[in-house]
Design an enzyme around this catalytic site. Structure first.
Site: not given
Ligand code: 26Q
Length: 809
Positions: A355, A543-544, A549, A651, A655
């Protein structure tokens, strides 16, 4: 089933009495919600039991989706819709003078995810159940979800999200299915005949207790399971009286440290490396999940060698990648298989989706930490690495550099993405461009070596939650025009193209949008005491918060617009309401300063009467699934403005389009596919292309400072960050200023500014022609069906997992 409201009403009254010993007038709204939840849950239970029975008896292949995050959103309303009883219940409650929507509000949002990746997991579960596919989720039951965000004096403040305070009506604790997970300790090896037997000693034992949540499909009888694991100490009732003080201390400490494992969700903070608790969480999920999958497999099947034909295990990014060595461990150490057999089974069972291509987000763990925490798992990873490097050596003799680059263990670290690629049979990207970037750049060595493993599965969203549930007015209007088939076949939304130019349909679409804008305005008025004009353009970025972004690009444009309005109060623009919602990881300093900037600009703009209310800026606190459901249906514009090549898919973009908003976006992630669907005239594209961005990164040649010098608008904005324009906040924005000028603007905010401002101007002009705007809006809705997660799931089902539907009757 409640076929009429009378039978529901009497069941509901009885349930309230039984649960709370009160009659209805004395009960609180939360009690009413709990009673309704328990009734609905009971309805679901019948089919849940049936589904499990049929899955057991038929012995067909099952899918398990392993994810550290499931961002479910509220469940009551969705469950009612899926059961097909939303209206009956709403009517019945109305007779009792209760508003269903008030009860829905009582449910806390289970915030067990950060953003896109977690919400995708929830959308995919909904689609699997709705398409009769035997697919289950496997995750962690965090006691605290993602923090609750408050804005105080413009700054983000984080509060704990204790979502379980009132209990969770949807879950069932399954103590009988608990398993043990082992950490630390040491391994000794014994030779028994020809075999090596590995013994794990002095480990710390943690009890994993599953809580199951039913996932019903839309108007069918399938009810799949989301199993969330909770960590507990393995101590049973013992006599605290008998303990001396030292033992007591030890036990308290042990209890605390085991329960800490499922205590809270880590915020997506790629910079926060090497947190041992996060690694513990990952192994906890994987070990508990696999033990339970294998247990259930053995109930249904005799021969472990048939495993890959009966079980598909999918890992959501690398977070659950330890599933690979854990499956190897179970197959060898517990099932007695040889390495080669175990490896063949593992690599035919596990598939992986990536991702992100951000370097800093690719997970790596220090060897020492992993060795100490997971001694047996580390041994297995070492063996996988050695065998893989040997293979590489045979194919690329002498190419040490390449082998070093591709190794799973190198430079004192374990590279989780490498482990995921080597140990799985398929690697998926989440949009066409993202998959290409994986193949050609980020993972090119692996693509050369395993070209057959790489595939694309463009993300999707469940149209049941994001249209049917979130936007009932639009859903009804669509059904009135083209019938209800689109609900089961979302690409049927295409039929709306016949109405794109129909004045009476346009008129109705525009009324629905206006109604949704009024609802959101009311919410904003009530919560923030700010009046926004429903006739202004609702221009939304939710979004985050992350530098890539580029919320910053959005604020800079607002600052520029404000500057221009100050110079010329008669500037002819359509009034705009800029809406932001974003959480920043608590330790992400730059992101938090950007939040402060948005809020500072907001209070400046909103309180300046000289600009005659032409622009308003709203930052909504605590953005999450429920707020998304309120905001997105009211949007005219959805901003998807990441630096090209950085957003894997997005995503939110889907929406917004599904709710008739037009996209203002870069050529990034799924925006490109949205553009290909709706055509260039129905989307506002701007900025560098992915290739241009990648070339800048590779060859250099970008100088942010030159743009500061040459573009007076940019110079003014940047100076305002540090010259006291924002009065007391002057210190807060230095960091932003330096990230752009000293550190050369890593995400090309200044570079894309002119083209962005231009696109914003086009929006202003196009909006004035309402007829053609609404036509574009309809075209967007009509083409959104392909972005339903039903399409995504069908691609995974046939192209990855090879699972077939099982009809429950
Ligand atoms: C990693 C290490 C330690 C703590 C947290 C994390 C961590 C947690 C969540 C790293 C990444 C995430 C989330 C990533 C994420 O949401 N990526 C998104 O995934 C979506 C679904 O595929 C995509 O549409 C987005 O483009 C992408 O940013």
């Amino acid at each position: 089933m409640f076929t009429n409201k009378e039978s529901f009403k009497s069941a509901f009254l009885e349930r309230l009495e039984n649960m709370y010993g009160k009659n209805i007038n004395e009960t609180t709204t939360i009690e009413q919600y709990m009673a309704l939840g328990s009734l609905v849950k009971e309805q679901i239970n019948k089919n849940w039991i049936l589904t499990k029975k049929i899955y057991r008896e038929r012995g067909e292949k099952q899918v398990y989706y392993l994810s550290m995050e499931f961002l479910l959103g509220k469940m009551l309303g969705m469950n009612l819709i899926n059961l097909g009883i939303y209206e009956v219940i709403e009517e019945g409650l109305k007779d009792l003078r209760i508003s269903l929507s008030d009860l829905e509000q009582q449910e806390p949002d289970p915030g067990l995810g950060n953003g896109g990746l977690g919400r995708l997991a929830a959308c995919l579960l909904d689609s699997m159940a709705s398409l009769h596919l035997p697919g289950h989720g496997c995750g962690i039951r965090y006691k605290y979800g993602l923090f609750e965000q408050k804005i105080m004096d413009g700054y983000q403040v984080e509060l704990p999200d204790y979502w379980l305070r009132e209990g969770n009506v949807w879950e069932v604790r399954r103590s009988d299915k608990a398993v043990e997970v082992r950490f630390e300790g040491n391994i000794w090896v014994e030779k028994v005949g020809e075999r090596l037997v590995f013994h794990h000693e002095n480990f710390e034992s943690v009890l994993a207790v599953p809580y199951d949540i039913p996932i019903p499909g839309y108007k069918n009888k399938t009810v799949n399971t989301l199993r969330l694991w909770s960590a507990e100490s393995a101590i049973k009732d013992f006599d605290f009286q008998c303990l001396n003080n030292r033992d007591y201390q030890k036990i308290v400490e042990y209890k605390r440290s085991t329960e800490a494992i499922s205590e809270f969700l880590y915020p997506d903070d790629s910079k926060e490396e090497g947190r041992i608790l996060r690694l513990k969480q990952q192994y906890f999920l994987v070990s508990a999940g696999l033990q339970s999958i294998i247990r259930s497999y053995k109930k249904r099947h005799q021969n472990i060698k048939d495993f890959p034909n009966k079980v598909a295990i999918h890992i959501n990014d690398t977070h659950p990648v330890l599933a690979i060595p854990e499956l190897m461990r179970i197959l060898m150490d517990e099932e007695g298989l040889e390495w080669d057999e175990a490896w063949s089974i593992t690599t035919r069972t596990i598939s992986y989706t990536n991702h992100t291509t951000l370097q800093e987000a690719l997970e790596r763990w220090p060897i020492d930490m992993m060795k100490r925490l997971l001694p047996r798992i580390y041994m297995i990873i070492e063996e996988i690495n050695e065998r893989f490097c040997r293979e590489l050596w045979n194919k690329y003799p002498g190419e040490w550099g390449l082998i070093h680059e591709m190794a799973i263990i190198a430079d004192g670290q374990v590279k989780m993405a490498h482990l995921a690629i080597v140990g799985s049979y398929q690697v998926n990207g989440v949009s066409k461009i993202h998959t290409e970037i994986l193949k050609k750049q980020v993972m090119k060595n692996f693509y050369n070596y395993f070209p057959y493993k790489f595939h694309n599965k463009t993300n999707g969203i469940t149209h049941r939650r994001w249209l049917l549930k979130a936007n009932p007015l639009l859903a009804k209007l669509i059904s009135d025009a083209i019938g209800t088939n689109w609900i089961e076949h979302p690409t049927d939304l295409n039929y709306l193209l016949n109405y794109a130019k129909d004045p009476s349909f346009q008129e109705r679409i525009s009324r629905v949008k206006r109604q949704n804008k009024i609802s959101l305005s009311n919410y904003i008025k009530e919560k923030y005491h700010i009046a926004v004009d429903p006739d202004s353009i609702f221009d939304v970025q939710v979004k985050r918060l992350h530098a890539y972004k580029r919320q910053l690009l959005n604020v800079f444009h607002i600052m520029d617009l404000y500057n221009r309005l100050k110079e010329n109060p008669n500037l002819d623009i359509v009034p705009r309401t800029f809406i932001f919602g974003a959480k920043a990881a608590p330790a992400y300093f730059l992101a938090k300063r950007i939040i402060k900037l948005i809020n500072t600009v907001a209070s400046l703009v909103n309180n300046d009467s000289t600009i005659q209310g032409k622009i308003r800026v709203i930052f909504v606190e605590n953005y999450g699934v429920s707020l998304a459901e309120k905001i997105i249906p009211a949007a005219d514009i959805g901003q998807q403005i990441s630096t090209a090549s950085k957003e894997a898919s997005g995503t939110g973009n889907m929406k917004f389009m599904m709710n008739g908003a037009l996209t203002l976006g870069t050529l990034d992630g799924a925006n490109i596919e949205i553009k290909d669907e709706v055509g260039e005239d129905n989307i506002f594209i701007f900025g560098l292309t992915p290739q241009e961005v990648l070339d800048y990164y590779q060859y250099g040649g970008y100088r942010a400072r030159d743009l500061y010098q040459s573009d007076p608008r940019l110079r003014k904005i940047l100076d305002q960050l540090i010259d006291g324009f924002f009065l007391k906040e002057v210190v807060d924005f230095k960091f932003i200023y330096y990230s752009l000028l000293q550190e050369n603007d890593e995400f090309f905010v200044l570079k894309d500014f002119a083209s962005y401002a231009d696109a914003q101007k086009r929006i202003d002009q196009f909006y004035k022609d309402q007829e053609s705007w609404i036509e574009k809006s309809i075209i967007n809705i009509a083409h959104s069906g392909i972005f339903s997660s039903d399409r995504t799931i069908l691609e995974y089902a046939s192209g990855t997992w090879e699972v077939r539907p099982i009809f429950i009757s």
